[in-house]
Design an enzyme around this catalytic site. Structure first.
Site, PDB file in Angstrom:
ATOM      1  N   THR A 112      -0.476  26.201  16.242  1.00  9.66           N
ATOM      2  CA  THR A 112      -1.492  27.449  15.362  1.00  9.66           C
ATOM      3  C   THR A 112      -1.715  26.819  13.966  1.00  9.66           C
ATOM      4  O   THR A 112      -2.780  27.157  12.849  1.00  9.66           O
ATOM      5  CB  THR A 112       0.289  28.027  14.463  1.00  9.66           C
ATOM      6  OG1 THR A 112       1.573  27.002  13.980  1.00  9.66           O
ATOM      7  CG2 THR A 112       0.730  28.466  15.506  1.00  9.66           C
ATOM      8  N   THR A 113      -1.013  25.263  13.671  1.00  8.82           N
ATOM      9  CA  THR A 113      -2.247  24.028  13.021  1.00  8.82           C
ATOM     10  C   THR A 113      -3.657  24.088  12.981  1.00  8.82           C
ATOM     11  O   THR A 113      -4.471  24.207  12.364  1.00  8.82           O
ATOM     12  CB  THR A 113      -1.404  23.540  12.246  1.00  8.82           C
ATOM     13  OG1 THR A 113       0.048  23.614  12.170  1.00  8.82           O
ATOM     14  CG2 THR A 113      -1.582  22.545  10.900  1.00  8.82           C
TER      15      THR A 113
ATOM     16  N   ASP B 164       8.369  25.802  20.537  1.00 11.72           N
ATOM     17  CA  ASP B 164       7.294  26.108  20.908  1.00 11.72           C
ATOM     18  C   ASP B 164       7.409  24.647  21.936  1.00 11.72           C
ATOM     19  O   ASP B 164       6.654  24.933  22.951  1.00 11.72           O
ATOM     20  CB  ASP B 164       6.768  24.858  19.428  1.00 11.72           C
ATOM     21  CG  ASP B 164       6.438  26.012  18.440  1.00 11.72           C
ATOM     22  OD1 ASP B 164       6.557  27.499  17.909  1.00 11.72           O
ATOM     23  OD2 ASP B 164       5.999  25.209  17.995  1.00 11.72           O
TER      24      ASP B 164
ATOM     25  N   ASP C   4       5.975  23.190  11.002  1.00 11.30           N
ATOM     26  CA  ASP C   4       5.729  24.369  11.702  1.00 11.30           C
ATOM     27  C   ASP C   4       4.402  25.538  10.736  1.00 11.30           C
ATOM     28  O   ASP C   4       4.877  26.266  10.107  1.00 11.30           O
ATOM     29  CB  ASP C   4       6.676  25.108  11.946  1.00 11.30           C
ATOM     30  CG  ASP C   4       6.312  26.466  13.372  1.00 11.30           C
ATOM     31  OD1 ASP C   4       5.347  26.214  14.411  1.00 11.30           O
ATOM     32  OD2 ASP C   4       6.715  27.342  13.542  1.00 11.30           O
TER      33      ASP C   4
END
Length: 548
Positions: A95-96, A388, A62
């Protein structure tokens, strides 16, 4: 100069780096952060093992968890971490992708700077490209009805793919969708509002993730304070209490001198009477069950058990707040003001095997996801994946738009941006094209992380999109280009818009800096790291803590 002598403005420990040196330092620091999480992207992304200063181990892929746990000690790098945190707060996932795009934007911007293109032209071009890309996201997006369970499951499964929850993603996705639907209400204007405050997650170890379940109401991980208390109630009057059932202590240190055993006994009798009065207040109100956030004296526990009242002490504040939603009861902070109106009716059931209380209100306004995992590390990663998935499904319900996954949207946006660049005059055109190239990082990294030929697949993807297939994306399991939307690989439009916006703004913020002035070393932790710059420039990541 002052009378032929140099004027000293900054202290001996101060550092200053200007112009291209500053830009190169900032870009390398930001890219270092982005590249640290790039290998986690996609269904076949790898995990990171993070060990903190106390020896606690976190195993995850994550993005925001990795970046928040890393010992980053560099001001520019921390700006990129903020991209991940903003993405997590606003969209819950992606996010990545956001961080990776920000790093690629800065890499391509550096190439433009080396061609003597001024940073302001690059920044303007990035702003134009970001705005246009977000407009095109809305144009490409597919509308999804809040009641379309199958579409919502696809969103949840896509979010969980590649994470700890993937093995049982069908079961878990069904639980997530049912949980979201259980806390969704329709507003007067017809829009749907998801109240995530009414959704709680409880984790347990020792079972497979596929055995996880959805409970209507709350699960409280506590034991009764006395073995003789009843534990099951079909219909109970429940009191939520934020007041200790203990002897009241003086605000200042006091001492009591006694001259005889009778005086001591009177003192003890008075304390016992105090506790008896508190218990009587609870019993007289009609309460059958008490969830107390504070302590309960041993003698009070005995009295409550004799009265047939179930009491739980040291209930977590978060659990008490959730019980308030589930039962529709106020939290009482003073027993002296307690009345029957402060109680709520609910059912209480004890699960001795799990050591949990299940609490359900007459009109339950809350649901609990009870997640299982074989070990603590496994269940923690499953919980992160579920959180998520909850966020993206909630976003889909309220926003109502989805996009094809597997890199399809990035390739389509890149194609449209290149067409748009032809209408942009000046050097900003090159920045728009660089923005398009940066978006294609996502399908390229998806292919690389799956061990596939990224160049060949990117060529195939471009060809498919030029042929009019806006949903053509990468199937990393087969290595083929296919319609990912039809295959059920879908993402939320809001998450993609936020990722593009955050990445562009972070890149522009870094590019706008041409002078770094530091009172000491260029770290943010204030420790003794030797992260200073050598003469004429700055070294490495300036104290990025060796976290990876």
């Amino acid at each position: 100069m002052q009378q032929g002598q140099p004027m000293i403005i900054m202290g001996d420990d101060a550092q200053r780096v200007q112009d291209k040196d500053a830009q190169e330092y900032n870009i390398s620091a930001a890219r270092g952060v982005a590249e640290s999480v790039r290998s986690t992207l996609g269904p076949k992304g790898m995990d990171k093992m993070l060990v903190d200063s106390t020896g606690d181990v976190t195993i995850t892929n994550d993005g925001v968890t990795i970046l928040q746990t890393m010992d980053i000690d560099n001001p520019t790098a921390e700006m990129i971490v903020e991209v991940a945190e903003t993405q997590e707060d606003e969209a819950g996932d992606g996010t990545t992708s956001a961080v990776a795009i920000a790093g690629e934007l800065l890499k391509n911007a550096q190439d433009l700077l080396e061609q003597d293109i001024h940073p302001t032209a690059v920044i303007k071009g990035f702003n134009l490209a970001s705005e246009y890309a977000r407009e095109q996201v809305d144009d490409i997006a597919t509308q999804v009805d809040a009641g379309d369970t199958e579409a919502l499951k696809n969103v949840a499964e896509t979010s969980m793919t590649g994470k700890g929850a993937e093995l049982d993603k069908e079961t878990l996705a069904d639980l997530v969708v049912r949980a979201i639907q259980g806390v969704t209400v329709e507003a007067d204007d017809g829009s749907h509002v998801v109240d995530l405050a009414n959704l709680n997650i409880e984790t347990r170890t020792g079972r497979a993730a596929g055995e996880s379940r959805l409970l209507s109401g709350a699960a409280v991980d506590k034991d009764p304070v006395h073995d003789d208390m009843p534990t099951d109630f079909g219909s109970a009057d429940v009191l939520l209490l934020n007041d200790a059932i203990e002897v009241e202590e003086a605000d200042v240190d006091t001492s009591v001198n006694v001259d005889s055993p009778d005086q001591l006994q009177k003192f003890l009798d008075q304390e016992e009477e105090q506790l008896r009065e508190k218990v009587d207040q609870i019993v007289d109100s009609g309460a059958d069950v008490v969830f107390c956030q504070k302590g309960i004296d041993d003698l009070a526990q005995h009295y409550l058990a004799k009265e047939g009242v179930l009491a739980v002490r040291r209930t977590k504040k978060s659990d008490l707040s959730f019980l308030k939603n589930v039962l529709g009861a106020p939290i009482v902070s003073d027993l002296d003001s307690l009345t029957a109106d402060d109680l709520a009716v609910g059912s209480i059931e004890r699960d001795e095997e799990e050591e949990l209380f299940y609490v359900e209100g007459e009109d339950a306004h809350g649901v609990t996801l009870l997640l299982y995992g074989t070990t603590d590390h496994v269940v923690d990663e499953i919980e992160r994946g579920i959180e998520d998935a909850i966020d993206v499904v909630a976003t889909t319900v309220s926003d109502g738009r989805t996009l094809p996954g597997g890199g399809a949207i990035e390739v389509e946006l890149a194609s449209r941006l290149r067409d748009y660049a032809d209408s942009v005059t000046g050097r900003e055109q090159l920045a728009v094209e660089a923005f398009a190239d940066s978006l294609e990082l996502i399908p390229r990294v998806l292919a690389e992380n799956a061990g596939l030929d990224a160049i060949d697949l990117l060529v195939d993807l471009r060809a498919a999109h030029e042929g009019g297939d806006a949903h053509a994306g990468l199937n990393v399991f087969s290595g083929e280009v296919e319609d990912t939307a039809a295959a059920g690989v879908v993402e939320t439009a809001q998450a993609k818009e936020q990722a593009i916006s955050s990445a562009a703004e972070a890149a522009n913020l870094v590019l706008k800096i041409d002078d770094i002035i530091s009172a000491g070393d260029l770290s943010t932790g204030g420790d003794d790291d030797e992260g200073g710059a050598p003469a004429g420039g700055m070294g490495g990541m300036g104290g990025m803590g060796g976290a990876m």
